[in-house]
Design a protein around this motif. Structure first.
Motif, PDB file in Angstrom:
ATOM      1  N   ASP A  10      21.908 -22.387 -36.143  1.00  0.00           N
ATOM      2  CA  ASP A  10      20.849 -23.317 -35.779  1.00  0.00           C
ATOM      3  C   ASP A  10      20.493 -23.119 -34.313  1.00  0.00           C
ATOM      4  O   ASP A  10      21.366 -23.082 -33.460  1.00  0.00           O
ATOM      5  CB  ASP A  10      21.342 -24.748 -36.005  1.00  0.00           C
ATOM      6  CG  ASP A  10      20.307 -25.771 -35.600  1.00  0.00           C
ATOM      7  OD1 ASP A  10      19.121 -25.537 -35.862  1.00  0.00           O
ATOM      8  OD2 ASP A  10      20.690 -26.796 -35.022  1.00  0.00           O
ATOM      9  N   PRO A  11      19.201 -22.955 -33.962  1.00  0.00           N
ATOM     10  CA  PRO A  11      18.838 -22.674 -32.579  1.00  0.00           C
ATOM     11  C   PRO A  11      19.382 -23.692 -31.588  1.00  0.00           C
ATOM     12  O   PRO A  11      19.844 -23.333 -30.518  1.00  0.00           O
ATOM     13  CB  PRO A  11      17.300 -22.693 -32.611  1.00  0.00           C
ATOM     14  CG  PRO A  11      16.927 -22.411 -34.024  1.00  0.00           C
ATOM     15  CD  PRO A  11      18.027 -22.994 -34.853  1.00  0.00           C
ATOM     16  N   GLN A  27      17.562 -16.244 -35.745  1.00  0.00           N
ATOM     17  CA  GLN A  27      17.290 -17.472 -36.469  1.00  0.00           C
ATOM     18  C   GLN A  27      16.187 -17.213 -37.494  1.00  0.00           C
ATOM     19  O   GLN A  27      15.196 -16.549 -37.187  1.00  0.00           O
ATOM     20  CB  GLN A  27      16.837 -18.571 -35.508  1.00  0.00           C
ATOM     21  CG  GLN A  27      17.800 -18.817 -34.348  1.00  0.00           C
ATOM     22  CD  GLN A  27      19.182 -19.214 -34.807  1.00  0.00           C
ATOM     23  OE1 GLN A  27      19.312 -20.021 -35.718  1.00  0.00           O
ATOM     24  NE2 GLN A  27      20.199 -18.660 -34.186  1.00  0.00           N
ATOM     25  N   SER A  72      18.192 -21.345 -41.620  1.00  0.00           N
ATOM     26  CA  SER A  72      18.304 -22.350 -40.555  1.00  0.00           C
ATOM     27  C   SER A  72      17.460 -23.573 -40.874  1.00  0.00           C
ATOM     28  O   SER A  72      17.821 -24.697 -40.540  1.00  0.00           O
ATOM     29  CB  SER A  72      17.855 -21.744 -39.217  1.00  0.00           C
ATOM     30  OG  SER A  72      18.710 -20.689 -38.830  1.00  0.00           O
ATOM     31  N   LEU A 346      13.558 -15.214 -33.233  1.00  0.00           N
ATOM     32  CA  LEU A 346      13.295 -16.145 -34.329  1.00  0.00           C
ATOM     33  C   LEU A 346      12.401 -15.454 -35.348  1.00  0.00           C
ATOM     34  O   LEU A 346      11.386 -14.852 -34.983  1.00  0.00           O
ATOM     35  CB  LEU A 346      12.601 -17.405 -33.805  1.00  0.00           C
ATOM     36  CG  LEU A 346      11.925 -18.305 -34.849  1.00  0.00           C
ATOM     37  CD1 LEU A 346      12.972 -19.016 -35.698  1.00  0.00           C
ATOM     38  CD2 LEU A 346      10.997 -19.317 -34.179  1.00  0.00           C
ATOM     39  N   GLN A 372      19.082 -12.706 -40.889  1.00  0.00           N
ATOM     40  CA  GLN A 372      19.769 -13.786 -40.182  1.00  0.00           C
ATOM     41  C   GLN A 372      21.238 -13.471 -39.914  1.00  0.00           C
ATOM     42  O   GLN A 372      21.913 -14.210 -39.203  1.00  0.00           O
ATOM     43  CB  GLN A 372      19.632 -15.099 -40.942  1.00  0.00           C
ATOM     44  CG  GLN A 372      20.400 -15.174 -42.230  1.00  0.00           C
ATOM     45  CD  GLN A 372      20.207 -16.507 -42.940  1.00  0.00           C
ATOM     46  OE1 GLN A 372      19.758 -17.482 -42.350  1.00  0.00           O
ATOM     47  NE2 GLN A 372      20.524 -16.545 -44.206  1.00  0.00           N
TER      48      GLN A 372
END
Length: 425
Positions: A10-11, A27, A72, A346, A372
């Motif tokens: 998770d960022p 992400q 995510s 991302l 990911q």
């Protein structure tokens, strides 16, 4: 029930304490677009079901067991553009870019899955007709936030932008003043892969930057109106405005310290934020592409295949001993640092819910699931404050050498005078 992927990474959780040197996973946020009017008219059914905020269930035809993917964040068709922006954690990437990191946001998915809409919003309906703020894409929302942040920084900061496309394996500058021409991609140890002679434009307001994204679509021919109007697009069975090239818009954030103003040899410090709108993967049989469209589709698919191959090799636990073939395509060259280097990345994967698109949707989901698990080691550039110190040390050595030389000359001219000067010292 088969399960793919992982929501790990998770960022907000991974980057809050600083990503310097830490292995940071790419992400991946998944967005499911709504069923189109044509799909609803044909009576097509959705093959996808979102469960919670991170899980997607895929229902294969024939009553087979669901395939489950976890990311995510998973956003269903009811989510707004603002919901997407919030879920992606792009503000965090902006904060890292302001601190000097290299950050990348890229969209991926089948043609017609909503990639360009997610990134830049819808096209204006006519000249002078602005896009409603509620429909603005990730890029515009990031620009607005970033410009607000820059105004409150204590350090003078300038913002620049470049915009290019990769069309049939040729890199074209979308901001060049003349007709776009192919530009070479070079490499050196300091910069990595870069595009030679790429035009970089300074901007100081949201309005100037928005011209780059909106006015070009309305037909205006201002200085910034060269970008999106030049990007290649065509119509086919699955998408009436299909992008036929990969587009990369990069923002460069330069901080000017007091020391850098004193010494022009010291470059300004800063980071960059790159937005990548990948052309959609497509099956020629499904899109009905012929002639030039088919050649474009083949080029797009080859570059995406090269990207997928690099991602697969990056997952190899022995990758330090493996060669990653980033040189196989222009796309992988320019994404090398984002995928396996020192950046923070991302990926927004976009999919169609239609059963008719299920093979391509599953391909996108598997692609995103692999992505990911790729990690990078984000590193900010070295502080430019080191360089003035080095310059001063060099100058001191030069002055000391000049002093010794002058003293030697004086000794030869007047030895007695130098002796008296030495005793006075």
């Amino acid at each position: 029930m088969e399960e793919r992927g992982s929501p790990d990474g998770d960022p907000e959780l991974n980057l809050d304490q600083g990503p310097e040197g830490l292995e940071t996973p790419i992400q991946v946020v998944l967005r499911v677009r709504p069923m189109s009017t044509a799909e609803l008219r044909r009576g097509e059914q959705s093959a996808l079901r979102c469960s919670g905020t991170r899980t997607l269930h895929v229902r294969p035809p024939g009553g087979a067991q669901d395939v489950v993917f976890r990311f995510s964040a998973v956003l269903d068709a009811s989510r707004t553009q603002e919901d997407v922006f919030q879920a992606c954690g792009v503000r965090r990437l902006g904060e890292l870019a302001l601190r000097g990191f290299s950050c990348t946001v890229f969209t991926f998915g089948q043609t017609g899955s909503g990639k360009t809409y997610t990134l830049t919003g819808p096209r204006p309906q006519g000249e002078g007709v602005p896009v409603p703020p509620s429909l603005a894409g990730i890029m515009q929302r990031t620009f607005t936030w970033l410009l607000e942040q820059v105004q409150h920084l204590g350090t003078p900061t300038t913002l620049h932008a470049s915009y290019l496309e990769i069309y049939n394996e040729k890199v074209r500058d979308l901001l060049s003043s003349g007709s776009p021409r192919p530009l070479p991609v070079r490499w050196n140890k300091t910069r990595g892969f870069y595009v030679e002679q790429l035009r970089v434009v300074e901007f100081g307001s949201l309005g100037a930057l928005m011209e780059l994204l909106q006015m070009v679509r309305s037909g205006s021919r201002s200085f910034f109106s060269l970008g999106l109007s030049r990007r290649r697009s065509s119509a086919h069975t699955l998408n009436q405005t299909s992008s036929r090239s990969h587009a990369l818009l990069t923002l460069y954030i330069n901080h000017h310290t007091q020391m850098s103003h004193m010494d022009p040899r010291v470059p300004p410090a800063g980071g960059k934020l790159c937005f990548v709108d990948l052309a959609g993967s497509e099956k020629v049989a499904a899109t009905g592409s012929r002639g030039e469209l088919m050649l474009e589709a083949n080029s797009i698919n080859r570059s995406l295949l090269a990207l997928g191959h690099c991602i697969s090799l990056l997952l190899d636990p022995h990758r330090k001993q493996s060669h990653i073939p980033f040189r196989d395509s222009k796309l992988t060259k320019l994404l090398a640092d984002s995928l396996g280097g020192r950046g923070v990345t991302l990926m927004v994967a976009c999919v169609s819910p239609s059963v008719q698109c299920l093979p391509e949707t599953l391909s996108t989901l598997r692609y995103a699931s692999r992505a990911q698990r790729v990690t990078t080691r984000p590193q900010p550039p070295k502080s430019p404050a080191i360089k003035p110190t080095q310059c001063l040390e060099t100058e001191i050595l030069q002055l000391q050498e000049e002093n010794r030389r002058l003293r030697s000359q004086l000794v030869q001219i007047d030895p007695k005078g130098m002796n008296s000067l030495g005793s006075g010292l």
